[in-house]
Design a protein around this motif. Sequence first.
Motif, PDB file in Angstrom:
ATOM      1  N   THR A 129       0.789  -1.236   0.000  1.00  5.80           N
ATOM      2  CA  THR A 129       0.000   0.000   0.000  1.00  5.80           C
ATOM      3  C   THR A 129       0.819   1.284   0.000  1.00  5.80           C
ATOM      4  O   THR A 129       0.252   2.375   0.094  1.00  5.80           O
ATOM      5  CB  THR A 129      -0.943   0.004   1.222  1.00  5.80           C
ATOM      6  N   ARG A 130       2.136   1.185  -0.087  1.00  7.31           N
ATOM      7  CA  ARG A 130       2.951   2.404  -0.166  1.00  7.31           C
ATOM      8  C   ARG A 130       2.915   2.939  -1.594  1.00  7.31           C
ATOM      9  O   ARG A 130       3.404   2.283  -2.510  1.00  7.31           O
ATOM     10  CB  ARG A 130       4.396   2.129   0.254  1.00  7.31           C
ATOM     11  N   PRO A 131       2.338   4.116  -1.824  1.00  8.14           N
ATOM     12  CA  PRO A 131       2.236   4.625  -3.195  1.00  8.14           C
ATOM     13  C   PRO A 131       3.590   5.081  -3.735  1.00  8.14           C
ATOM     14  O   PRO A 131       4.433   5.574  -2.983  1.00  8.14           O
ATOM     15  CB  PRO A 131       1.277   5.811  -3.061  1.00  8.14           C
TER      16      PRO A 131
ATOM     17  N   ASP B 269      -7.223  21.097 -11.903  1.00  5.68           N
ATOM     18  CA  ASP B 269      -7.621  21.500 -10.555  1.00  5.68           C
ATOM     19  C   ASP B 269      -7.425  20.356  -9.571  1.00  5.68           C
ATOM     20  O   ASP B 269      -7.380  20.575  -8.363  1.00  5.68           O
ATOM     21  CB  ASP B 269      -9.101  21.900 -10.527  1.00  5.68           C
ATOM     22  N   LEU B 270      -7.338  19.130 -10.105  1.00  8.24           N
ATOM     23  CA  LEU B 270      -7.173  17.936  -9.288  1.00  8.24           C
ATOM     24  C   LEU B 270      -6.246  16.977 -10.023  1.00  8.24           C
ATOM     25  O   LEU B 270      -6.494  16.645 -11.190  1.00  8.24           O
ATOM     26  CB  LEU B 270      -8.528  17.266  -9.042  1.00  8.24           C
ATOM     27  N   VAL B 271      -5.157  16.570  -9.362  1.00  7.54           N
ATOM     28  CA  VAL B 271      -4.186  15.651  -9.962  1.00  7.54           C
ATOM     29  C   VAL B 271      -4.129  14.385  -9.111  1.00  7.54           C
ATOM     30  O   VAL B 271      -3.981  14.455  -7.887  1.00  7.54           O
ATOM     31  CB  VAL B 271      -2.781  16.287 -10.044  1.00  7.54           C
ATOM     32  N   LEU B 272      -4.255  13.231  -9.761  1.00 10.01           N
ATOM     33  CA  LEU B 272      -4.250  11.948  -9.073  1.00 10.01           C
ATOM     34  C   LEU B 272      -3.072  11.124  -9.570  1.00 10.01           C
ATOM     35  O   LEU B 272      -2.926  10.889 -10.780  1.00 10.01           O
ATOM     36  CB  LEU B 272      -5.568  11.201  -9.337  1.00 10.01           C
ATOM     37  N   ILE B 273      -2.214  10.714  -8.633  1.00 15.92           N
ATOM     38  CA  ILE B 273      -1.022   9.950  -8.988  1.00 15.92           C
ATOM     39  C   ILE B 273      -1.340   8.464  -8.883  1.00 15.92           C
ATOM     40  O   ILE B 273      -1.508   7.914  -7.788  1.00 15.92           O
ATOM     41  CB  ILE B 273       0.155  10.310  -8.064  1.00 15.92           C
ATOM     42  N   ALA B 274      -1.442   7.812 -10.026  1.00 15.78           N
ATOM     43  CA  ALA B 274      -1.745   6.381 -10.096  1.00 15.78           C
ATOM     44  C   ALA B 274      -0.548   5.662 -10.704  1.00 15.78           C
ATOM     45  O   ALA B 274      -0.646   5.000 -11.733  1.00 15.78           O
ATOM     46  CB  ALA B 274      -3.011   6.139 -10.918  1.00 15.78           C
ATOM     47  N   ALA B 275       0.597   5.819 -10.048  1.00 15.81           N
ATOM     48  CA  ALA B 275       1.862   5.296 -10.577  1.00 15.81           C
ATOM     49  C   ALA B 275       2.264   3.979  -9.921  1.00 15.81           C
ATOM     50  O   ALA B 275       3.419   3.582  -9.980  1.00 15.81           O
ATOM     51  CB  ALA B 275       2.964   6.337 -10.392  1.00 15.81           C
ATOM     52  N   GLY B 276       1.316   3.323  -9.254  1.00 12.22           N
ATOM     53  CA  GLY B 276       1.622   2.025  -8.663  1.00 12.22           C
ATOM     54  C   GLY B 276       2.039   2.131  -7.206  1.00 12.22           C
ATOM     55  O   GLY B 276       1.973   3.189  -6.579  1.00 12.22           O
ATOM     56  N   PHE B 277       2.502   0.994  -6.684  1.00 14.07           N
ATOM     57  CA  PHE B 277       2.884   0.873  -5.272  1.00 14.07           C
ATOM     58  C   PHE B 277       4.278   0.266  -5.183  1.00 14.07           C
ATOM     59  O   PHE B 277       4.732  -0.409  -6.106  1.00 14.07           O
ATOM     60  CB  PHE B 277       1.876   0.014  -4.515  1.00 14.07           C
ATOM     61  N   ILE B 278       4.936   0.501  -4.066  1.00 16.28           N
ATOM     62  CA  ILE B 278       6.328   0.052  -3.940  1.00 16.28           C
ATOM     63  C   ILE B 278       6.533  -0.910  -2.773  1.00 16.28           C
ATOM     64  O   ILE B 278       7.664  -1.184  -2.416  1.00 16.28           O
ATOM     65  CB  ILE B 278       7.277   1.261  -3.795  1.00 16.28           C
ATOM     66  N   GLY B 279       5.466  -1.431  -2.203  1.00 10.93           N
ATOM     67  CA  GLY B 279       5.642  -2.433  -1.154  1.00 10.93           C
ATOM     68  C   GLY B 279       4.726  -2.202   0.028  1.00 10.93           C
ATOM     69  O   GLY B 279       3.985  -1.220   0.093  1.00 10.93           O
ATOM     70  N   PRO B 280       4.761  -3.111   0.999  1.00 15.42           N
ATOM     71  CA  PRO B 280       3.919  -2.985   2.189  1.00 15.42           C
ATOM     72  C   PRO B 280       4.423  -1.916   3.143  1.00 15.42           C
ATOM     73  O   PRO B 280       5.605  -1.556   3.119  1.00 15.42           O
ATOM     74  CB  PRO B 280       4.018  -4.381   2.828  1.00 15.42           C
ATOM     75  N   GLU B 281       3.534  -1.409   3.977  1.00 16.67           N
ATOM     76  CA  GLU B 281       3.899  -0.441   5.003  1.00 16.67           C
ATOM     77  C   GLU B 281       4.432  -1.199   6.217  1.00 16.67           C
ATOM     78  O   GLU B 281       3.678  -1.869   6.920  1.00 16.67           O
ATOM     79  CB  GLU B 281       2.683   0.405   5.388  1.00 16.67           C
ATOM     80  N   LEU B 282       5.728  -1.108   6.448  1.00 16.31           N
ATOM     81  CA  LEU B 282       6.372  -1.885   7.505  1.00 16.31           C
ATOM     82  C   LEU B 282       7.055  -1.024   8.562  1.00 16.31           C
ATOM     83  O   LEU B 282       7.526  -1.552   9.567  1.00 16.31           O
ATOM     84  CB  LEU B 282       7.407  -2.840   6.887  1.00 16.31           C
ATOM     85  N   ASP B 283       7.097   0.288   8.341  1.00 14.42           N
ATOM     86  CA  ASP B 283       7.853   1.156   9.244  1.00 14.42           C
ATOM     87  C   ASP B 283       7.340   1.084  10.682  1.00 14.42           C
ATOM     88  O   ASP B 283       8.118   1.126  11.632  1.00 14.42           O
ATOM     89  CB  ASP B 283       7.799   2.601   8.753  1.00 14.42           C
ATOM     90  N   HIS B 284       6.027   0.979  10.840  1.00 16.37           N
ATOM     91  CA  HIS B 284       5.445   0.987  12.184  1.00 16.37           C
ATOM     92  C   HIS B 284       5.351  -0.423  12.777  1.00 16.37           C
ATOM     93  O   HIS B 284       4.971  -0.588  13.923  1.00 16.37           O
ATOM     94  CB  HIS B 284       4.041   1.591  12.152  1.00 16.37           C
ATOM     95  N   LEU B 285       5.687  -1.422  11.958  1.00 14.24           N
ATOM     96  CA  LEU B 285       5.526  -2.808  12.390  1.00 14.24           C
ATOM     97  C   LEU B 285       6.861  -3.306  12.943  1.00 14.24           C
ATOM     98  O   LEU B 285       7.674  -3.891  12.223  1.00 14.24           O
ATOM     99  CB  LEU B 285       5.070  -3.676  11.216  1.00 14.24           C
TER     100      LEU B 285
ATOM    101  N   GLU C  17      15.004  -7.448  -0.797  1.00 12.79           N
ATOM    102  CA  GLU C  17      15.627  -6.297  -1.453  1.00 12.79           C
ATOM    103  C   GLU C  17      14.582  -5.391  -2.091  1.00 12.79           C
ATOM    104  O   GLU C  17      14.820  -4.203  -2.294  1.00 12.79           O
ATOM    105  CB  GLU C  17      16.618  -6.775  -2.516  1.00 12.79           C
ATOM    106  N   ARG C  18      13.415  -5.944  -2.411  1.00 13.53           N
ATOM    107  CA  ARG C  18      12.345  -5.153  -3.023  1.00 13.53           C
ATOM    108  C   ARG C  18      11.488  -4.443  -1.993  1.00 13.53           C
ATOM    109  O   ARG C  18      10.540  -3.733  -2.341  1.00 13.53           O
ATOM    110  CB  ARG C  18      11.451  -6.059  -3.880  1.00 13.53           C
ATOM    111  N   GLY C  19      11.793  -4.654  -0.704  1.00 10.98           N
ATOM    112  CA  GLY C  19      11.018  -4.015   0.342  1.00 10.98           C
ATOM    113  C   GLY C  19       9.780  -4.779   0.741  1.00 10.98           C
ATOM    114  O   GLY C  19       8.939  -4.269   1.494  1.00 10.98           O
ATOM    115  N   THR C  20       9.635  -6.014   0.258  1.00 15.40           N
ATOM    116  CA  THR C  20       8.507  -6.861   0.622  1.00 15.40           C
ATOM    117  C   THR C  20       8.929  -7.822   1.729  1.00 15.40           C
ATOM    118  O   THR C  20      10.113  -7.925   2.075  1.00 15.40           O
ATOM    119  CB  THR C  20       8.009  -7.661  -0.589  1.00 15.40           C
ATOM    120  N   ILE C  21       7.962  -8.550   2.294  1.00 13.75           N
ATOM    121  CA  ILE C  21       8.265  -9.512   3.348  1.00 13.75           C
ATOM    122  C   ILE C  21       8.835 -10.784   2.723  1.00 13.75           C
ATOM    123  O   ILE C  21       8.287 -11.326   1.766  1.00 13.75           O
ATOM    124  CB  ILE C  21       6.996  -9.839   4.162  1.00 13.75           C
ATOM    125  N   ASP C  22       9.935 -11.249   3.267  1.00  4.51           N
ATOM    126  CA  ASP C  22      10.615 -12.432   2.741  1.00  4.51           C
ATOM    127  C   ASP C  22      10.029 -13.680   3.390  1.00  4.51           C
ATOM    128  O   ASP C  22       9.883 -13.743   4.612  1.00  4.51           O
ATOM    129  CB  ASP C  22      12.113 -12.335   3.036  1.00  4.51           C
TER     130      ASP C  22
END
Length: 321
Positions: A77-79, A222-238, A248-253
């Motif tokens: 879910t990290r955009p 007037d409104l710009v939406l960035i739909a450029a994909g995602f780069i991995g799970p949110e793990l900083d708080h976990l 290496e891709r930032g995903t869970i191994d």
Amino acid sequence: RRAGYYVTVLDRQEEIGGLLRFGIPEFKMEKSVIDRRLGQLVGEGVQFRVGVNVGVDVTLEQLRREFDAVVLAIGSTRPRELDIEGRELTGIYPAMEYLKPANLAVSGAQLPDAYDAANKDVVILGGGDTGADCLGTALRQGARSVTQLEIMQRPPSERPESQPWPTMALLYKVTSAHEEGGQRHYSAETVAFVGNEAGAVRALRVRERGAPEESLSEIAADLVLIAAGFIGPELDHLAHDGAFAISERGTIDVASNWLCGAAIDDLAPVFACGDAVRGQSLIVWALAEGRSAAAEVDRYFNNGATLLGAPLVPHATAWDS
């Protein structure tokens, strides 16, 4: 649950469904389909707890002490952000930040003005499925214009020889949302966002990819939406404390049995599956990997033997209240 296990699902959102509920618009998938399956799961005894942000409201270590196994199916879910001049202007949002309130509004919630495309010129950066979802949503909200920009060249309409069956060929697609309206531009490189005196976006400076600087043009927005994909799970708080390793891709191994690759300690084992492991992908992969991970949890405890029909004595947990 069908194998006899006592299952609790924790979700930080206010409703169960993940991207199916909050990311995919109603016109593409009715939420009644999710509610029907959710009702079935509840009827089978699965416990759902919403508004629980693991890593904030409860730690992963607490869960590993409370339960016999933990499965991380937290998505990717990290955009992907764009490091472009003017990104700090208001009116520029990641696609999911726009799609969630738009989905909730269909269910009767109040849509914040910032995410309302009515009478606005909307520009979508990204030509994939998420961009198409933004397109259809903006059109339904009554946008004055919708323009979708893709930095890559337009894909071919027919399968190229370099992408033979059964590989998934990169082809030019016209979704139902595209049939409804809007414009699409390929090989379009956004150079800068242009703001007004109030600090809000009013236009994008764009050029054909690889073209000289003097070929810049402006597109009103007037409104710009960035739909450029995602780069991995949110793990900083976990805070995982060695419960899993990060690739290496930032995903869970994980190992081949979905068990996280870190050494097992005296706490409950941790499994992971879906986009959190694979990276952003398709719903069918999430379904297949979730079932596969559940089978491996059963194999871990019971050598894969089914427990259907056996008496079930669920252990009481703090999540029962």
